[in-house]
Write an enzyme that holds these catalytic residues in place. Structure first.
Site, PDB file in Angstrom:
ATOM      1  CB  SER A 139      29.832   7.616  -9.407  1.00 52.66           C
ATOM      2  OG  SER A 139      30.104   7.729  -8.019  1.00 52.66           O
ATOM      3  CE1 TYR A 140      24.663  11.163  -3.582  1.00 52.77           C
ATOM      4  CE2 TYR A 140      25.448  13.409  -3.940  1.00 52.77           C
ATOM      5  CZ  TYR A 140      24.581  12.522  -3.324  1.00 52.77           C
ATOM      6  OH  TYR A 140      23.638  12.985  -2.443  1.00 52.77           O
ATOM      7  CB  ALA A 141      27.543  14.615  -9.900  1.00 56.17           C
TER       8      ALA A 141
END
Length: 250
Positions: A152-154
């Protein structure tokens, strides 16, 4: 005083890298408006900036609430009459495997990172046109190299990189520069990693060619000052890796 008479809006400015940027901007003469979720941390940082002689304003807001984002820019204009620099630094996420990444997990990262960046950029555009301003968005090597448990961060960070490059292409005609910083620094999150997962922390540091974590103000903040200043007038659409050489873009 590279940023004398400049007005900057910085998200996630209450702690960590955002706080470091606020301090670096203040010491270079900028008026600093910063957004944070924690009122306690925000007020503390605001007091620090005021002691430096900075014209500072803390705005408590949840960046995941898209409906409130345009009003943040309007508050800057009401207080200072202009906007020269927009720094989108804030980001929240949960680190789980790809299989464990639910829609709720993905929404958290996209709402606090991607959507807030996109909406604030559009809301700020009319005012950045007037000042031939600067946009500095924050991304991460996690998306560039595909770090485990960072789906999700990426996704949020690479989406930010994508729209930033498009904005750099389209907004160049207005004299607006749009650049990105990909940092590694001694932020609160990294400090927690050191305590909770010392092996992972030591491995991360061992992969940094310069052999140390960046300092939130002296390393990351100073890089942001450069991109916000006239020294970077001929730089746009670039991802600046302020990570001690960890990711070398080719």
């Amino acid at each position: 005083m590279k940023l004398k008479d400049k007005v900057a809006l910085i998200t996630g400015g209450s702690s960590g890298i955002g706080r470091g940027i606020c301090h670096a901007f203040a010491k270079e003469g900028a008026a600093v408006v910063f957004v944070g979720l924690s009122e306690q941390k925000g007020k503390r940082t605001e007091e620090e900036l005021l002691k430096l002689g900075c014209n500072a304003l803390f705005i408590q807001a949840d960046l995941a609430d898209r409906s409130k984002l345009p009003s943040i820019v309007e508050m800057v204009i009401e207080r200072f009459g202009k906007l020269d620099v927009l720094v989108n630094n804030a980001q929240s996420s949960i680190n789980v495997t790809f299989e464990e990444t639910t829609e709720e997990v993905m929404d958290l990262a996209l709402n606090t990172g991607f959507w807030s960046t996109f909406i604030l950029m559009n809301s700020a555009l009319p005012y950045l046109k007037l000042t031939k301003g600067k946009v500095i968005n924050f991304v991460s090597g996690a998306g560039m190299i595909g770090l485990s448990k960072q789906a999700s961060y990426a996704a949020a960070k690479e989406a930010i990189r994508g729209i930033s490059r498009v904005a750099a292409t389209e907004w160049g005609r207005y004299g607006i520069n749009v650049n990105l910083i990909s940092p590694i620094a001694n932020s609160p999150g990294v400090e927690r990693l050191q305590v909770e997962h010392p092996n992972a922390y030591n491995k991360m540091v061992s992969l940094i060619p310069l052999g140390r974590l960046g300092d939130c103000e002296e390393d990351i903040g100073r890089a942001a000052v450069f991109l916000a200043s006239s020294d970077a007038d001929y730089i746009t659409g670039q991802t600046i890796m302020v990570d001690g050489g960890t990711v070398m873009v080719r």
